[in-house]
Design a protein around this motif. Structure first.
Motif, short mmCIF file in Angstrom:
data_model
loop_
_atom_site.label_atom_id
_atom_site.label_comp_id
_atom_site.label_asym_id
_atom_site.label_seq_id
_atom_site.Cartn_x
_atom_site.Cartn_y
_atom_site.Cartn_z
N VAL A 178 0.84 -1.20 0.00
CA VAL A 178 0.00 0.00 0.00
C VAL A 178 0.87 1.25 0.00
O VAL A 178 0.61 2.22 -0.72
N ALA A 179 1.95 1.25 0.78
CA ALA A 179 2.84 2.41 0.82
C ALA A 179 3.52 2.65 -0.53
O ALA A 179 3.62 3.78 -0.99
N ILE A 180 3.96 1.58 -1.17
CA ILE A 180 4.62 1.72 -2.47
C ILE A 180 3.63 2.22 -3.51
O ILE A 180 3.96 3.11 -4.32
N LEU A 181 2.42 1.68 -3.51
CA LEU A 181 1.42 2.15 -4.48
C LEU A 181 1.07 3.61 -4.23
O LEU A 181 0.90 4.38 -5.19
N PHE A 182 0.97 4.01 -2.98
CA PHE A 182 0.69 5.41 -2.69
C PHE A 182 1.80 6.31 -3.23
O PHE A 182 1.53 7.34 -3.84
N ASP A 228 1.21 9.00 -6.14
CA ASP A 228 1.40 10.36 -5.67
C ASP A 228 2.46 11.08 -6.51
O ASP A 228 2.29 12.24 -6.87
N LEU A 229 3.54 10.41 -6.82
CA LEU A 229 4.58 11.02 -7.65
C LEU A 229 4.07 11.31 -9.05
O LEU A 229 4.42 12.32 -9.65
N TYR A 264 -2.40 1.08 -12.95
CA TYR A 264 -3.51 1.06 -12.01
C TYR A 264 -4.41 -0.15 -12.25
O TYR A 264 -4.80 -0.84 -11.31
N VAL A 265 -4.71 -0.44 -13.52
CA VAL A 265 -5.54 -1.60 -13.85
C VAL A 265 -4.82 -2.89 -13.44
O VAL A 265 -5.44 -3.82 -12.91
N GLY A 274 -5.31 -7.48 -7.25
CA GLY A 274 -5.87 -7.42 -5.91
C GLY A 274 -5.03 -6.61 -4.94
O GLY A 274 -5.22 -6.72 -3.73
N ALA A 275 -4.13 -5.79 -5.44
CA ALA A 275 -3.25 -5.02 -4.55
C ALA A 275 -4.01 -3.89 -3.85
O ALA A 275 -3.56 -3.41 -2.82
#
Length: 125
Positions: free
Chosen positions: A70-74, A78-79, A113-114, A120-121
């Motif tokens: 979740v932190a990596i995806l954020f 965000d970047l 994103y898809v 399921g991330a």
């Protein structure tokens, strides 16, 4: 020699003001909370809490990797949003080549994103 030292005076003043303000922003709220009575510690309030589990367990215990995911995806999304702002501000002066490059970039972002969605991330159980 005195004129060289005088050239550093604005830098020293800037550093002094920065040090005073940073100390004030750190220590002044703590002092005010102690004086106003907002300082009421109890064990749950003083306990450390990181990554969704208590910090006082065995350091070799396993935990779920979804916290990192979740932190990596954020950070990734965000970047990419941070890259959109300067482009949107200078859109009129960049031309069609920059617009096409940004549409390719946004397409890659949507594909990522898809992919994360299908894997399921983004779901939390």
């Amino acid at each position: 020699m005195a004129s060289v030292a005088a050239g550093y005076l604005p830098i020293l003043l800037f550093l002094a003001v920065a040090l005073i303000l940073s100390c004030a922003f750190v220590f002044l709220p703590m002092a005010v909370s102690r004086l106003t009575g907002a300082h009421k510690p109890y064990p749950e309030k003083l306990s450390e809490y990181e990554c969704g589990f208590p910090a006082f367990e065995d350091s070799r215990s396993q935990f779920d990797v979804r916290f990192y995911l979740v932190a990596i995806l954020f950070i990734i999304f965000d970047l990419e949003a941070a890259f959109l702002f300067p482009w949107a501000v200078s859109l009129m002066g960049t031309g069609w080549a920059a617009w096409c490059a940004m549409m390719i970039f946004l397409g890659e972002l949507v594909l990522g994103y898809v992919y994360a969605w299908k894997k399921g991330a983004l779901e939390w159980e």
